[in-house]
Design a protein around this motif. Structure first.
Motif, mmCIF file in Angstrom:
data_model
loop_
_atom_site.group_PDB
_atom_site.id
_atom_site.type_symbol
_atom_site.label_atom_id
_atom_site.label_comp_id
_atom_site.label_asym_id
_atom_site.label_seq_id
_atom_site.Cartn_x
_atom_site.Cartn_y
_atom_site.Cartn_z
ATOM 1 N N LEU A 90 22.012 -21.786 -11.764
ATOM 2 C CA LEU A 90 20.935 -21.756 -12.755
ATOM 3 C C LEU A 90 20.993 -20.511 -13.637
ATOM 4 N N VAL A 91 21.425 -19.398 -13.040
ATOM 5 C CA VAL A 91 21.446 -18.126 -13.775
ATOM 6 C C VAL A 91 22.703 -17.982 -14.623
ATOM 7 N N CYS A 92 23.849 -18.277 -14.025
ATOM 8 C CA CYS A 92 25.090 -18.004 -14.767
ATOM 9 C C CYS A 92 26.170 -19.064 -14.562
ATOM 10 N N GLY A 93 25.788 -20.227 -14.071
ATOM 11 C CA GLY A 93 26.784 -21.253 -13.809
ATOM 12 C C GLY A 93 26.615 -22.493 -14.656
ATOM 13 N N ASN A 94 26.989 -23.656 -14.100
ATOM 14 C CA ASN A 94 26.978 -24.909 -14.844
ATOM 15 C C ASN A 94 25.578 -25.357 -15.252
ATOM 16 N N LEU A 95 24.554 -24.901 -14.527
ATOM 17 C CA LEU A 95 23.187 -25.311 -14.847
ATOM 18 C C LEU A 95 22.497 -24.342 -15.799
ATOM 19 N N ALA A 96 23.183 -23.287 -16.200
ATOM 20 C CA ALA A 96 22.576 -22.289 -17.092
ATOM 21 C C ALA A 96 22.561 -22.757 -18.536
ATOM 22 N N MET A 200 8.365 -11.251 -0.889
ATOM 23 C CA MET A 200 9.804 -11.178 -1.149
ATOM 24 C C MET A 200 10.091 -11.222 -2.647
ATOM 25 N N ILE A 201 9.302 -12.019 -3.380
ATOM 26 C CA ILE A 201 9.454 -12.059 -4.842
ATOM 27 C C ILE A 201 9.112 -10.702 -5.442
ATOM 28 N N ALA A 202 8.047 -10.074 -4.897
ATOM 29 C CA ALA A 202 7.652 -8.744 -5.370
ATOM 30 C C ALA A 202 8.760 -7.720 -5.115
ATOM 31 N N MET A 203 9.429 -7.821 -3.955
ATOM 32 C CA MET A 203 10.554 -6.934 -3.656
ATOM 33 C C MET A 203 11.632 -7.051 -4.727
ATOM 34 N N ASN A 204 11.901 -8.287 -5.116
ATOM 35 C CA ASN A 204 12.901 -8.529 -6.154
ATOM 36 C C ASN A 204 12.470 -7.909 -7.475
ATOM 37 N N ARG A 205 11.203 -8.141 -7.857
ATOM 38 C CA ARG A 205 10.686 -7.633 -9.137
ATOM 39 C C ARG A 205 10.661 -6.108 -9.173
ATOM 40 N N LEU A 206 10.414 -5.497 -8.018
ATOM 41 C CA LEU A 206 10.345 -4.029 -7.943
ATOM 42 C C LEU A 206 11.728 -3.389 -7.853
ATOM 43 N N GLY A 207 12.748 -4.241 -7.787
ATOM 44 C CA GLY A 207 14.116 -3.715 -7.763
ATOM 45 C C GLY A 207 14.562 -3.206 -6.414
ATOM 46 N N ILE A 208 13.900 -3.634 -5.346
ATOM 47 C CA ILE A 208 14.312 -3.213 -3.996
ATOM 48 C C ILE A 208 15.662 -3.846 -3.685
ATOM 49 N N SER A 209 16.602 -3.014 -3.270
ATOM 50 C CA SER A 209 17.977 -3.485 -3.096
ATOM 51 C C SER A 209 18.453 -3.413 -1.653
ATOM 52 N N PRO A 244 18.168 -10.812 -5.225
ATOM 53 C CA PRO A 244 18.545 -10.365 -6.572
ATOM 54 C C PRO A 244 19.972 -10.763 -6.927
ATOM 55 N N VAL A 245 20.168 -11.166 -8.158
ATOM 56 C CA VAL A 245 21.524 -11.463 -8.617
ATOM 57 C C VAL A 245 22.318 -10.162 -8.700
ATOM 58 N N VAL A 246 21.694 -9.152 -9.337
ATOM 59 C CA VAL A 246 22.312 -7.824 -9.460
ATOM 60 C C VAL A 246 21.242 -6.781 -9.140
ATOM 61 N N THR A 247 21.581 -5.795 -8.292
ATOM 62 C CA THR A 247 20.638 -4.739 -7.945
ATOM 63 C C THR A 247 20.689 -3.627 -8.989
ATOM 64 N N LYS A 248 19.781 -2.658 -8.867
ATOM 65 C CA LYS A 248 19.715 -1.564 -9.842
ATOM 66 C C LYS A 248 21.009 -0.766 -9.910
ATOM 67 N N ASP A 249 21.716 -0.677 -8.797
ATOM 68 C CA ASP A 249 22.965 0.097 -8.799
ATOM 69 C C ASP A 249 24.171 -0.739 -9.211
ATOM 70 N N GLY A 250 23.901 -1.985 -9.678
ATOM 71 C CA GLY A 250 24.984 -2.825 -10.182
ATOM 72 C C GLY A 250 25.666 -3.692 -9.149
ATOM 73 N N THR A 251 25.176 -3.675 -7.910
ATOM 74 C CA THR A 251 25.776 -4.490 -6.859
ATOM 75 C C THR A 251 25.449 -5.965 -7.077
ATOM 76 N N ASN A 256 27.663 -11.516 -3.346
ATOM 77 C CA ASN A 256 28.213 -10.951 -2.116
ATOM 78 C C ASN A 256 27.684 -11.668 -0.878
ATOM 79 N N VAL A 257 26.374 -11.932 -0.873
ATOM 80 C CA VAL A 257 25.769 -12.623 0.269
ATOM 81 C C VAL A 257 26.311 -14.044 0.367
ATOM 82 N N GLU A 258 26.417 -14.706 -0.780
ATOM 83 C CA GLU A 258 26.938 -16.079 -0.785
ATOM 84 C C GLU A 258 28.360 -16.129 -0.253
ATOM 85 N N HIS A 259 29.207 -15.236 -0.732
ATOM 86 C CA HIS A 259 30.599 -15.220 -0.277
ATOM 87 C C HIS A 259 30.710 -14.897 1.206
#
Length: 408
Positions: A90-96, A200-209, A244-251, A256-259
Motif C-alpha cells: 500500500l505504501v510503496c508497492g503494487n497497491l500504491a 501502538m499507533i501513537a508509538m508510530n506517530r511519535l517516532g518510537i523506533s 514504521p516503514v522507516v524510523t527516524k534514524d533511517g532504518t 527488515n522485520v518482514e524479511h
C-alpha cells in the motif's frame, strides 16, 4: 547419451524447484500429502491425539489443545507477515499506484464474490452449510506463486505481479471476512484491544523506533484480541500496520522485520499449520464423497468460481477501456493465472476451521468434508493452471535465476 540442451533444461528445472517461491509451493503440497497419509495410516490415532487432546481445562486458559495453539497462536505470525506485506504494498508497492491496482483489485473482488455465488448455488442455500460459503473465496499466495515459480520465465513478469497483487487483496478480504463473520465480540476486551492498538499507533506517530516495544505491544494486543471474541490472528494484521516503514534514524524497520519473518512463516508456521489441518480420515469415504454438497460446493467454487470471476472481470475491464491488459501476455495466459487463484489451501483451511468450529460429531464431519473440498479444488486448480500455462506459451524457458522475478 542425453543431448546437452536437454540435460541443461533438466538441471535447470531441478534447480527451479529450490527457488524460494517454487519451493514454498512444493513444501505445502508435500505437507498436505504427508498429513493425509498419516491420518489414514496406523499412526492416525497418534496424529489426531497429538493435536486434539486437551492439555488442560479451558477454564485455565482458552488455548487448551496443540491444534488451538497452532491456529490461534502460531498462525498470528503468518497473519502478521501478511499485514506487513499488505502495508508495504500500500505504501510503496503494487497497491500504491491507483492505476496499477485498479485491475487486480476489481479482479480480486470478483474472485471472492463468484466462488461464494457458486457455493450458494451448489448447496442450495442450506443453512447448515452456509457458514462455509467464504471457504472458496481465498487464494493461497505461497502455493499459487510456487506453481508460477516452477514455470520460470514462461509466465511474464506482468502476470506474476498481477497474481501476487490479486492474492494480497484477496488476503485483505479474507481477513475482513474472518473479523466480521467469524467473531463473537466481548465488548470489554474489544475496548481494551482498541486501546492497545491506539497506543501502538501513537508509538508510530511519535517516532518510537524500539522494535522490542512493538513486539511487546503485539503480544499484548494478541492476548487482548484472543479474549475479545474476535479471532486472535486478526491481532497480527493490526499490529503489523503499526510498524514504521522507516524510523527516524533511517532504518527500514518494516522491510527488515518482514524479511526476518518471511522464512519462518513460509518454512515453519504454514507447514506446521498445513500438517495439523490437512489430515482427514478417508475411512468409509469413497469418490462419491466428493459429490456431497459441501465438498462439491467448495471445490466448484475454487475451480470454477475463481477463474470465471477473475477472468471475466479482467476481460470486461479491458474491453470497456477501464484498464489496459497486463503487458506482454495473451488472454490464454491470463486465463491460466486466473485458474491458479483457485488454489485455496492455507487461508481456506483456516476459514474452514472457523466456519465449522465445535467438537460435535456433525461439526467434525463438516470440517473433514470441507478439507476434502479444499484439497480437491486446490489440486485441480494447481494442475490445470500449470498445464495451461506450460502448453500455451512460446516463451523461452529460463527458470533459474530470473532477474525479473518479483520478491514475494
Amino acid at each position: 547419451m542425453a543431448k546437452p540442451g536437454i540435460l541443461n533444461r533438466t538441471v535447470g528445472n531441478f534447480k527451479a524447484l529450490f527457488k524460494a517461491d517454487a519451493f514454498e509451493g512444493i513444501l505445502l503440497i508435500s505437507v498436505a500429502v504427508v498429513a493425509l497419509v498419516v491420518a489414514n495410516s496406523g499412526a492416525a490415532g497418534s496424529y489426531f491425539s497429538l493435536f486434539n487432546d486437551y492439555l488442560w481445562s479451558k477454564d485455565v486458559f482458552y488455548l487448551n489443545t496443540l491444534h488451538l495453539w497452532i491456529n490461534d497462536g502460531l498462525m498470528a505470525i503468518f497473519f502478521f507477515v501478511v499485514g506487513l506485506e499488505v502495508k508495504r504494498e500500500l505504501v510503496c508497492g503494487n497497491l500504491a499506484d491507483p492505476k496499477a491496482r485498479t485491475l487486480p483489485v476489481l479482479a480480486a473482488i470478483a474472485g471472492m464474490a463468484a466462488p461464494i455465488g457458486v457455493f450458494l448455488l451448489v448447496t442450495g442455500g442450506d443453512p447448515q452449510l452456509l457458514p462455509g460459503m467464504a471457504i472458496p473465496a481465498a487464494t493461497d499466495i505461497a502455493f499459487a506463486m510456487g506453481i508460477v515459480g516452477l514455470l520460470g520465465t514462461r509466465v511474464p513478469r506482468s502476470l506474476r505481479l498481477f497474481l501476487l497483487t490479486v492474492a494480497i487483496v484477496d488476503d485483505i478480504g479474507a481477513v475482513a471476512i474472518i473479523a466480521i463473520f467469524y467473531s463473537d465480540p466481548n465488548v470489554m476486551w474489544l475496548g481494551i484491544s482498541a486501546a492497545v492498538l491506539l497506543g501502538m499507533i501513537a508509538m508510530n506517530r511519535l517516532g518510537i523506533s524500539s522494535l522490542a516495544l512493538y513486539i511487546l505491544g503485539t503480544l499484548i494486543l494478541w492476548y487482548c484480541v484472543l479474549n475479545s471474541g474476535v479471532h486472535a490472528t486478526i491481532a497480527g494484521v493490526l499490529a503489523a500496520f503499526t510498524i514504521p516503514v522507516v524510523t527516524k534514524d533511517g532504518t527500514q524497520m518494516l522491510e527488515n522485520v518482514e524479511h526476518a519473518l518471511v522464512p519462518w512463516s513460509a518454512y515453519l508456521v504454514v507447514p506446521i499449520f498445513g500438517f495439523a489441518n490437512a489430515g482427514v480420515s478417508l475411512e468409509g469415504l469413497g469418490l462419491d464423497a466428493l459429490l456431497d454438497p459441501l465438498p462439491l460446493a467448495i471445490a466448484s467454487g475454487l475451480v470454477i468460481g475463481k477463474q470465471v470471476g477473475i477472468f471475466s472481470t479482467v476481460w470486461l475491464a479491458v474491453k470497456t477501456g477501464i484498464v489496459s491488459k497486463p503487458p506482454g501476455c495473451s488472454w490464454v495466459e491470463i486465463w491460466g493465472v486466473s485458474i491458479l487463484t483457485g488454489i485455496g489451501f492455507t487461508m481456506s483451511l483456516f476459514i474452514g476451521e472457523l466456519a465449522f468450529e465445535g467438537s460435535s460429531e456433525t461439526m467434525r464431519f463438516l470440517r473433514d468434508e470441507a478439507k476434502i473440498g479444499i484439497l480437491t479444488g486446490s489440486l485441480i486448480s494447481a494442475v490445470m493452471g500449470y498445464v495451461i500455462l506450460r502448453l500455451t506459451t512460446d516463451r523461452p524457458e529460463s527458470a533459474v535465476d530470473d532477474p525479473n522475478s518479483p520478491v514475494t
